[in-house]
Design a protein around this motif. Structure first.
Motif, PDB file in Angstrom:
ATOM      1  N   LYS A 180       3.633  -0.129 -11.160  1.00  0.00           N
ATOM      2  CA  LYS A 180       2.242  -0.032 -10.699  1.00  0.00           C
ATOM      3  C   LYS A 180       1.494  -1.350 -10.959  1.00  0.00           C
ATOM      4  O   LYS A 180       0.773  -1.858 -10.105  1.00  0.00           O
ATOM      5  CB  LYS A 180       1.555   1.132 -11.432  1.00  0.00           C
ATOM      6  N   GLU A 228       0.849  -1.216   0.000  1.00  0.00           N
ATOM      7  CA  GLU A 228       0.000   0.000   0.000  1.00  0.00           C
ATOM      8  C   GLU A 228       0.876   1.255   0.000  1.00  0.00           C
ATOM      9  O   GLU A 228       0.619   2.215  -0.716  1.00  0.00           O
ATOM     10  CB  GLU A 228      -0.915   0.016   1.244  1.00  0.00           C
ATOM     11  N   LEU A 284       2.417   1.808  -3.373  1.00  0.00           N
ATOM     12  CA  LEU A 284       1.411   2.255  -4.357  1.00  0.00           C
ATOM     13  C   LEU A 284       1.202   3.766  -4.252  1.00  0.00           C
ATOM     14  O   LEU A 284       0.798   4.424  -5.205  1.00  0.00           O
ATOM     15  CB  LEU A 284       0.083   1.510  -4.148  1.00  0.00           C
ATOM     16  N   GLN A 285       1.504   4.308  -3.066  1.00  0.00           N
ATOM     17  CA  GLN A 285       1.392   5.770  -2.857  1.00  0.00           C
ATOM     18  C   GLN A 285       2.725   6.489  -3.106  1.00  0.00           C
ATOM     19  O   GLN A 285       2.781   7.714  -3.045  1.00  0.00           O
ATOM     20  CB  GLN A 285       0.948   6.076  -1.401  1.00  0.00           C
ATOM     21  N   ASP A 286       3.796   5.724  -3.340  1.00  0.00           N
ATOM     22  CA  ASP A 286       5.136   6.319  -3.502  1.00  0.00           C
ATOM     23  C   ASP A 286       5.127   7.251  -4.722  1.00  0.00           C
ATOM     24  O   ASP A 286       4.743   6.846  -5.824  1.00  0.00           O
ATOM     25  CB  ASP A 286       6.167   5.192  -3.713  1.00  0.00           C
ATOM     26  N   SER A 308       4.746   5.058  -8.162  1.00  0.00           N
ATOM     27  CA  SER A 308       3.343   5.017  -8.626  1.00  0.00           C
ATOM     28  C   SER A 308       3.193   5.652 -10.014  1.00  0.00           C
ATOM     29  O   SER A 308       2.186   5.465 -10.681  1.00  0.00           O
ATOM     30  CB  SER A 308       2.432   5.705  -7.614  1.00  0.00           C
ATOM     31  N   GLN A 309       4.202   6.421 -10.448  1.00  0.00           N
ATOM     32  CA  GLN A 309       4.150   7.022 -11.793  1.00  0.00           C
ATOM     33  C   GLN A 309       4.671   6.066 -12.864  1.00  0.00           C
ATOM     34  O   GLN A 309       4.531   6.330 -14.050  1.00  0.00           O
ATOM     35  CB  GLN A 309       5.008   8.322 -11.834  1.00  0.00           C
TER      36      GLN A 309
END
Length: 500
Positions: A291, A276, A279-281, A285-286
């Motif tokens: 992803k 989780e 996924l917010q990194d 996440s880019q």
């Protein structure tokens, strides 16, 4: 030529190493050298054979084979429980089949001498031959296991279960399925086998090639260096980060900044919480690949939670597995050794299973490039066997090397014919039985043989018993004796030797 003084000096060196309890590999190397020197010295022109197995190989005694069979049976039972079929492939393949599939490890492939026509190599693993088998037979869907020997021109550390000839036990699921369901089953299989063999505490590390590649991209590793940096990261279980970093920068020409950014990621490990968080990194996440990988990893952990095994699973960003053909999830199981109570983190004593997803490998062999997605696991049987063997040695547990249920014996002379008649009846009824190859063996010798080999029962024929139509059945452990009617003997032996 070795002279006698040199041989004596070498023998002295070996004695010293044994006295100092040196590394067993080093002792073995020096002993081999000594044998070689002695052979050269051999008696006047008569060639003396050096009696040793080739480097990196070994013989297996009956006792070692008994332990090995126990392990194989546990593994095969598990594979069959999960509905796998079994295949076999040749021990050598066309050289071009194996070339370019193993990254930096390709130099470890054994090439065979050209026998006129085809260039051949001994198989390096069971996965590439499996992919060749699928492409050649146009199979798009199979769940199979394969247990066979593979060959690597490695520098063997035989005490740690590393050899040049060794068994692999592979289980693979090939076919187009919904994401992460077969992958989760592979991890469940590893969990079942390691729990069943009672090797001690273990941990299964999981990562994804796409997460690794995404991480390399956002850290500034050029595309052309992905694979070579990947094989550096793969060494993190054996070398500290500082050494791996200096290899990346010094030998492989990576910028120090990129190496430091990789360092921040590869030291992370955890579970769903870490997935989780990544996924917010902001950077990861880019990245499209990372992803995707993280999304699948989250799904995998949800299935593993349903299987109830997440306690032994760790999402570990340092896991790289050096083989080129992995495309998705990768995993490796390690045994943990609690050094002492003060250590926070248990120490890993080496990998005992590994595997992952390789969706592109079959396509490499298919003339039209048709892909067959695959995921599989390989159980490190040699390492496991090494550990169990040491454990048996330490506990001095008596291992039976035969399954004989009964010895057919006689207390008097001239009863060989009767013994042979009786043993033939027992064999025909499917009873595992032995007889001593002597006309008139002493009863004591026959009983001693049972003690030594662990045979639980003795069927004794004597003149009186023959008259009465009975056989005296003796239980070796308790020395209890009962007369059993000849027609009930088979049933009685079965009842007394059936496994609970």
């Amino acid at each position: 030529m070795a002279d006698e003084a040199a041989v004596r000096a070498q023998a002295e060196a070996v004695r010293r190493l044994k006295q100092d309890k040196a590394d067993p590999d080093e002792i073995a190397k020096e002993v081999a050298k000594l044998l070689e020197m002695k052979a050269q010295l051999g008696g006047g022109g008569k060639h003396k054979f050096v009696l040793k197995t080739p480097k990196g190989t070994r013989d297996y005694s009956p006792k070692q084979m008994a332990i090995r069979e126990r392990v194989f049976n546990a593994i095969i039972t598990c594979f069959k429980r999960h509905g796998a079929e079994v295949i076999d492939t040749p021990v050598f393949e066309l050289k071009e089949t194996l070339t370019g599939k193993y990254g930096e490890d390709s130099k470890l492939i054994y090439d065979l001498k050209d026998q006129g026509g085809e260039l051949l190599s001994l198989r390096y693993d069971l996965t590439v031959p499996f992919a060749r088998y699928l492409a050649m037979n146009k199979i798009t869907n199979i769940k199979r296991y394969h247990i066979a020997k593979v060959y690597r021109r490695d520098n063997p550390a035989m005490t740690r279960g590393r050899y040049r000839e060794f068994y692999q036990c592979d289980f693979d699921i090939a076919g187009q399925f919904d994401p992460m369901i077969p992958d989760a089953e592979c991890l469940k299989i590893v969990h079942e086998i390691l729990s069943d063999l009672q090797l001690g505490d273990f941990l299964i590390k999981v990562n994804d090639r796409r997460i690794l590649d995404g991480m390399f991209a956002v850290c500034g590793v050029p595309d052309s260096k992905f694979r070579t940096i990947c094989s550096s990261v793969d060494k993190l279980d054996k070398m500290p980060w500082e050494e791996v970093r200096s290899e990346m920068v010094g030998e492989k020409g990576l910028s120090p900044e990129a190496a430091d950014r990789i360092g921040e990621y590869v030291q992370l490990h955890g579970g769903l919480d870490l997935i989780e968080r990544l996924l917010q990194d902001p950077k990861l996440s880019q990245n499209k690949l990372a992803k995707e990988g993280l999304g699948d990893m989250k799904l995998l952990f949800e299935y593993l939670t349903l299987f109830g095994i997440t306690g032994k699973i760790s999402f570990d960003l340092s896991l790289a597995r050096g083989l080129d053909y992995y495309t998705g999830v990768i995993f490796e199981a390690v045994l943990l050794q609690q050094e002492n109570d003060h250590v926070e983190e248990p120490v890993s004593v080496g990998s005992v299973a590994g595997g992952g997803r390789y969706d592109g490998l079959v396509g490499m062999f298919d003339p039209k490039g048709r892909k067959v997605p695959c995921v599989g696991v390989s159980i490190g049987i040699e390492r496991i066997f090494s550990i169990l063997e040491q454990r048996v040695e330490a506990s001095e547990e008596k291992i039976r090397t035969t399954e004989t249920q009964v010895l057919v014996a006689s207390a008097q002379k001239k009863l060989l014919e009767e013994r042979l008649k009786l043993i033939s009846e027992l064999w025909d009824a499917g009873i595992k039985a032995e007889v001593l190859y002597k006309k008139n063996p002493k009863l004591l010798n026959q009983l001693q043989y049972c003690e030594e080999t662990g045979i639980p029962l003795v069927a004794i024929v004597g003149e009186q018993e023959l008259k009465d139509g009975v056989v005296k059945l003796r239980v070796v452990a308790t020395r209890e004796e009962v007369n059993v009617r000849r027609e009930s003997l088979v049933e009685e032996i079965r009842m007394r030797t059936s496994q609970p």
